[in-house]
Design an enzyme around this catalytic site. Sequence first.
Site, PDB file in Angstrom:
ATOM      1  N   SER A 161     -55.342  30.563  -3.662  1.00 40.69           N
ATOM      2  CA  SER A 161     -55.423  31.984  -3.996  1.00 40.69           C
ATOM      3  C   SER A 161     -56.559  32.602  -3.199  1.00 40.69           C
ATOM      4  O   SER A 161     -57.444  31.886  -2.694  1.00 40.69           O
ATOM      5  CB  SER A 161     -55.694  32.148  -5.492  1.00 40.69           C
ATOM      6  OG  SER A 161     -56.038  33.481  -5.826  1.00 40.69           O
ATOM      7  N   TYR A 174     -60.702  29.969 -13.157  1.00 39.41           N
ATOM      8  CA  TYR A 174     -59.617  30.081 -12.184  1.00 39.41           C
ATOM      9  C   TYR A 174     -60.147  29.904 -10.766  1.00 39.41           C
ATOM     10  O   TYR A 174     -59.590  29.139  -9.969  1.00 39.41           O
ATOM     11  CB  TYR A 174     -58.949  31.447 -12.341  1.00 39.41           C
ATOM     12  CG  TYR A 174     -57.705  31.648 -11.490  1.00 39.41           C
ATOM     13  CD1 TYR A 174     -56.499  31.052 -11.840  1.00 39.41           C
ATOM     14  CD2 TYR A 174     -57.744  32.443 -10.352  1.00 39.41           C
ATOM     15  CE1 TYR A 174     -55.358  31.239 -11.073  1.00 39.41           C
ATOM     16  CE2 TYR A 174     -56.613  32.639  -9.574  1.00 39.41           C
ATOM     17  CZ  TYR A 174     -55.419  32.037  -9.944  1.00 39.41           C
ATOM     18  OH  TYR A 174     -54.297  32.223  -9.177  1.00 39.41           O
TER      19      TYR A 174
END
Length: 278
Positions: A161, A174
């Site tokens: 990501s 995350y």
Amino acid sequence: MGVGYSCCQSNAIGPALDERFSGKRVVITGATSGIGLRLAKRLAASGAEVVGWGRNEDAMEDVHREASEKGWSLRMMRCDVSSREEIQERAAEVLAAFEGAVDILVNNAGVTSGGKWITDLSDEEINRCVDVNLLAHFWTVRAFLPSMIKRDSGHVVTVSSVAGIMGVAGLSDYCASKFGAFGLTESLRFELSKINSAVGTTIVCPSYVDNGMGKEAEVKCSALFPLMDEEYVVRRIMGAVARRQALVILPGTIRTTYLARMYPVSVYDRIVRTWANV
């Protein structure tokens, strides 16, 4: 082993690319929704033999029905990738079905705790995020990589990501897990290079995708962080595998953030705060 970097948008992906995946044996985690589901269908439609792992059994039934109607080789298997034991069991089943060899592994499964500050995260939320977004990559790679190395052929795709190259406030678990997945795959690339292996790796770092968390994100500069549709991301992943590109940052405008790390931290922080809510 060549290393390529792609940070620019391109539409030069079409039927000719799809043909390159015909007959390939593919495993995709997180394949019951989002990018994973769309990639599984696209590859199956291209003639690949696809096994998708996920937990949504209703979605699996829908996929099996569609695959049967369209004549795809697409099988869905229930697998909670937060469980090392479950990964090992499903991997053994896949290797038996594919006669011991997988051509492409796509580690796509991911979870988020919904934008909580580090002090508000529960122990369970932290563990779950790290188990799914990072540790699962260790177990899948260890299950499928040996046969790739033995055949001197294969490809490992890691869907990280932009949060795996840039810290974001409220996403500490995350970001940590996605940074870890990035580092794991980069290390793997160098390990494969040391043994002159032809097995390839690709790290994909997408920004906001027009699904789930991406739709709810608040971004200061939408020109740099536009919402991308899933089909575009899928095409870029397939293109990266076909061209053996090591790193794909989506969209290309985010490359500026990646390169800004060369500057002092104070300058880097100022640049990032100007563009995004971090």
